[in-house]
Design an enzyme around this catalytic site. Sequence first.
Site, mmCIF file in Angstrom:
data_model
loop_
_atom_site.group_PDB
_atom_site.id
_atom_site.type_symbol
_atom_site.label_atom_id
_atom_site.label_comp_id
_atom_site.label_asym_id
_atom_site.label_seq_id
_atom_site.Cartn_x
_atom_site.Cartn_y
_atom_site.Cartn_z
ATOM 1 N N ARG A 167 0.605 -1.663 0.197
ATOM 2 C CA ARG A 167 -0.170 -0.168 0.402
ATOM 3 C C ARG A 167 0.887 1.040 0.576
ATOM 4 N NH1 ARG A 167 -4.466 -0.686 5.225
ATOM 5 N NH2 ARG A 167 -3.080 0.748 5.958
ATOM 6 N N LYS A 182 10.924 -0.844 6.487
ATOM 7 C CA LYS A 182 11.349 -1.600 6.920
ATOM 8 C C LYS A 182 10.058 -2.384 7.577
ATOM 9 C CE LYS A 182 11.054 -0.872 11.525
ATOM 10 N NZ LYS A 182 10.854 -2.225 11.902
ATOM 11 N N PRO A 183 10.053 -3.334 7.811
ATOM 12 C CA PRO A 183 9.233 -4.465 7.942
ATOM 13 C C PRO A 183 9.213 -4.663 9.188
ATOM 14 C CG PRO A 183 10.363 -5.621 7.065
ATOM 15 C CD PRO A 183 11.554 -3.962 6.706
ATOM 16 N N ALA A 184 8.373 -5.421 10.012
ATOM 17 C CA ALA A 184 7.981 -5.126 11.835
ATOM 18 C C ALA A 184 9.435 -6.998 11.613
ATOM 19 C CB ALA A 184 6.817 -6.018 12.043
ATOM 20 N N GLY A 236 1.331 1.433 12.527
ATOM 21 C CA GLY A 236 1.662 0.470 14.367
ATOM 22 C C GLY A 236 1.331 1.200 14.321
ATOM 23 N N SER A 237 1.731 1.336 15.930
ATOM 24 C CA SER A 237 1.000 1.468 16.912
ATOM 25 C C SER A 237 0.152 3.698 16.955
ATOM 26 C CB SER A 237 1.340 0.813 17.621
ATOM 27 O OG SER A 237 2.327 1.636 18.500
ATOM 28 N N GLU A 258 -0.912 5.674 9.897
ATOM 29 C CA GLU A 258 -2.024 4.600 9.907
ATOM 30 C C GLU A 258 -1.840 3.874 10.901
ATOM 31 O OE1 GLU A 258 -4.381 4.313 7.811
ATOM 32 O OE2 GLU A 258 -3.011 5.608 5.699
ATOM 33 N N LEU A 259 -2.444 4.201 12.379
ATOM 34 C CA LEU A 259 -2.772 4.180 13.739
ATOM 35 C C LEU A 259 -3.327 3.787 14.065
ATOM 36 C CD1 LEU A 259 -1.535 7.616 14.545
ATOM 37 C CD2 LEU A 259 0.054 5.469 13.667
ATOM 38 N N ARG A 286 -11.309 -11.929 10.577
ATOM 39 C CA ARG A 286 -10.552 -11.409 9.841
ATOM 40 C C ARG A 286 -8.777 -11.187 10.173
ATOM 41 N NH1 ARG A 286 -8.776 -6.415 6.483
ATOM 42 N NH2 ARG A 286 -7.620 -7.069 4.668
ATOM 43 N N CYS A 292 -6.403 -3.861 12.324
ATOM 44 C CA CYS A 292 -6.331 -1.477 13.373
ATOM 45 C C CYS A 292 -8.205 -2.078 12.699
ATOM 46 C CB CYS A 292 -5.941 -1.390 11.634
ATOM 47 S SG CYS A 292 -5.465 -1.575 10.495
ATOM 48 N N GLU A 389 -7.592 -0.838 22.346
ATOM 49 C CA GLU A 389 -7.398 -1.873 20.894
ATOM 50 C C GLU A 389 -6.967 -3.962 21.006
ATOM 51 O OE1 GLU A 389 -4.321 -0.839 17.696
ATOM 52 O OE2 GLU A 389 -5.797 -1.856 16.193
ATOM 53 N N SER A 449 -11.228 -2.641 3.659
ATOM 54 C CA SER A 449 -10.847 -2.502 2.886
ATOM 55 C C SER A 449 -10.515 -2.936 1.573
ATOM 56 C CB SER A 449 -9.223 -3.750 3.381
ATOM 57 O OG SER A 449 -8.858 -3.625 4.619
HETATM 58 P P1 NAP Z 1 4.551 -0.873 16.133
HETATM 59 O O1 NAP Z 1 5.039 -1.887 17.429
HETATM 60 O O2 NAP Z 1 3.820 0.427 16.266
HETATM 61 O O3 NAP Z 1 5.040 -1.665 15.386
HETATM 62 C C1 NAP Z 1 5.068 -1.234 13.948
HETATM 63 C C2 NAP Z 1 6.666 -1.017 13.048
HETATM 64 O O4 NAP Z 1 7.176 0.083 13.631
HETATM 65 C C3 NAP Z 1 6.879 -2.004 13.414
HETATM 66 O O5 NAP Z 1 8.240 -2.163 12.239
HETATM 67 C C4 NAP Z 1 8.058 -1.637 14.634
HETATM 68 O O6 NAP Z 1 9.236 -2.502 14.321
HETATM 69 C C5 NAP Z 1 8.783 -0.223 14.279
HETATM 70 N N1 NAP Z 1 8.698 0.608 15.382
HETATM 71 C C6 NAP Z 1 8.527 0.228 17.349
HETATM 72 N N2 NAP Z 1 9.030 1.038 17.379
HETATM 73 C C7 NAP Z 1 9.757 2.231 16.531
HETATM 74 C C8 NAP Z 1 10.337 3.221 16.852
HETATM 75 N N3 NAP Z 1 10.826 3.668 17.852
HETATM 76 N N4 NAP Z 1 11.526 3.756 15.772
HETATM 77 C C9 NAP Z 1 10.317 3.596 14.177
HETATM 78 N N5 NAP Z 1 10.313 2.297 14.091
HETATM 79 C C10 NAP Z 1 9.471 1.485 15.614
HETATM 80 O O7 NAP Z 1 2.980 -2.109 15.651
HETATM 81 P P2 NAP Z 1 2.497 -3.482 15.586
HETATM 82 O O8 NAP Z 1 2.261 -3.996 16.841
HETATM 83 O O9 NAP Z 1 3.963 -4.185 14.742
HETATM 84 O O10 NAP Z 1 1.421 -3.192 14.790
HETATM 85 C C11 NAP Z 1 0.111 -3.191 15.539
HETATM 86 C C12 NAP Z 1 -0.374 -2.075 15.066
HETATM 87 O O11 NAP Z 1 -0.724 -1.353 14.207
HETATM 88 C C13 NAP Z 1 -1.634 -2.119 15.879
HETATM 89 O O12 NAP Z 1 -1.652 -1.007 16.615
HETATM 90 C C14 NAP Z 1 -2.900 -2.086 14.278
HETATM 91 O O13 NAP Z 1 -4.164 -0.983 14.591
HETATM 92 C C15 NAP Z 1 -2.059 -0.902 13.502
HETATM 93 N N6 NAP Z 1 -1.783 -1.067 12.295
HETATM 94 C C16 NAP Z 1 -2.905 0.021 11.343
HETATM 95 C C17 NAP Z 1 -3.177 -0.001 10.178
HETATM 96 C C18 NAP Z 1 -4.123 1.095 9.956
HETATM 97 O O14 NAP Z 1 -3.882 0.891 8.760
HETATM 98 N N7 NAP Z 1 -4.166 2.204 10.192
HETATM 99 C C19 NAP Z 1 -2.863 -0.870 9.584
HETATM 100 C C20 NAP Z 1 -2.494 -2.608 10.500
HETATM 101 C C21 NAP Z 1 -1.721 -2.785 11.827
HETATM 102 P P3 NAP Z 1 9.001 -4.063 15.404
HETATM 103 O O15 NAP Z 1 8.990 -4.633 14.887
HETATM 104 O O16 NAP Z 1 10.976 -3.952 15.273
HETATM 105 O O17 NAP Z 1 8.849 -3.211 16.476
#
Ligand code: NAP
Length: 486
Positions: A167, A182-184, A236-237, A258-259, A286, A292, A389, A449
Amino acid sequence: MSREQEVLKACPTELFIAGKWRPAEGGKALAVEDPATGTTLCDVADASPADGVAALDAAVAAQAEWAATPPRDRGEILRRTYELMTAQADDLALLMTLEMGKPVAESKAEIAYASEFFRWFAEEAVRIDGGYQVAPNGKGRVLVMRQPVGPCLLITPWNFPAAMGARKIGPAVAAGCTMVVKPAAQTPLSMLKLADLMTEAGLPPGVLNVVTTSDAGGVMEPLIRDDRTRKLSFTGSTPVGVKLLEQAAGQVLRTSMELGGNAPFLVFEDADLDKAVEGAMLAKMRNGGEACTAANRIYVHSSVMTQFAAKLTERMAALKVGRGTEEGVEVGPLIDGKQRDKVKDLVDDAIAQGAQVLTGASIAEGNGYFYPPTVLADVPKTARLQKEEIFGPVAPLTAFEDEDEAVAMANDTEFGLVSYLFTQNLSRALRVSERLETGMIGLNQGIVSNPAAPFGGVKHSGLGREGGPIGIDEYLEVKYLAVSLD
Ligand code: NAP
């Protein structure tokens, strides 16, 4: 060799920088785990901050030439990526299931969804337009052009390992931007494989660079603060998004965010109940609830609550839970032990506050991070899962008496990504839709989506939109020329 081993063997595990695969500085590696068994699948390169800078160097070096590439060529690369993904969907889906846990059928659906972004933006690459306008004084002319914003940083989460990247990469490539992705750390394989496919599709070196790392902050912060970076797109979060916005502020860096979400799912007394249950299954289950967009709070009119709860409970209790690679499995494990503990705590808190368990809520013995599909009734407004969440297969039900109460409960959150609304009354559908404070609404359907639609949230759910005709705007700068004809 088993098919799982073959798929893993065919996936690159090094950093992808300037069109070359290379190990991380010092040969550091990080383990990728199968959440269904807790065992290690393989190791991937664990980038250092210096590796991150090398990736940005490559993106910066490639930017000018890439921006000058004919839009048709950029579109053709995206189209070929779509075709390669479609042709290899089975293997890509298996790879995703291994690292993320979701059932293979769901991984296939994600691969199809992800590939559609490449098809969509292949078509958008040749439609970047501008403007020509006669100034109000009749003498001057206003010319507007749209140019690639420049090198981008794209950060993606683990829950949709391919689609969240697609996307962003699709529109960035279409617009003529280069990027560091940078993927997770928990799900790097799908992105590494995608880089491989895009290279096969003809993407030139340096346009897409991928860094995998266990030190997200240490690697990404210097890149966010680097003046050569022109755009940050993060999924991400919300807490991490807020931190990145603070880091971006110093450089007035363009951002897309996109949080997190906390989607309300409203079922009115005039809804088609079977359709509403079907929608709830989709909106809730799903991705095993790790989305999210997942329905986080299900509000049902008191007159239809008993019927709705019974139908939903029957469907949830019948779901087959297991390793995503097994035939017929409908719900895989959660991503890790931390996430499972969080879901358990939220459910325990709701029960302690008076919620009734209609099904689920007890964790079976054994390996892997499984949590059973759960339905809770009479969930009080004060329960933590009404505010936080859940990110798991838990459906909390709460009754409402009228439209005003339903809307007030739905909007009682700092999040604003998506809401779902089930009613057969057109006036009510439009009236309630106008009052819901979310960026998207599923009206009589449990999924929103769609690559052709603008995906995104309001309030703490983010900034900007991904997909649809406006998705490419996030990667374009507007430049205006004031022209005098005198
Ligand atoms: P996350 O902990 O925020 O991590 C997302 C990404 O950010 C990962 O690649 C993570 O790396 C990276 N990251 C973490 N800390 C960072 C920092 N200080 N600097 C730079 N990058 C950093 O979220 P998640 O647990 O992977 O995903 C779940 C969250 O994503 C949920 O809140 C969900 O609602 C949200 N989400 C939103 C959407 C949308 O479109 N709105 C879609 C999907 C998911 P690491 O993996 O190494 O921690």
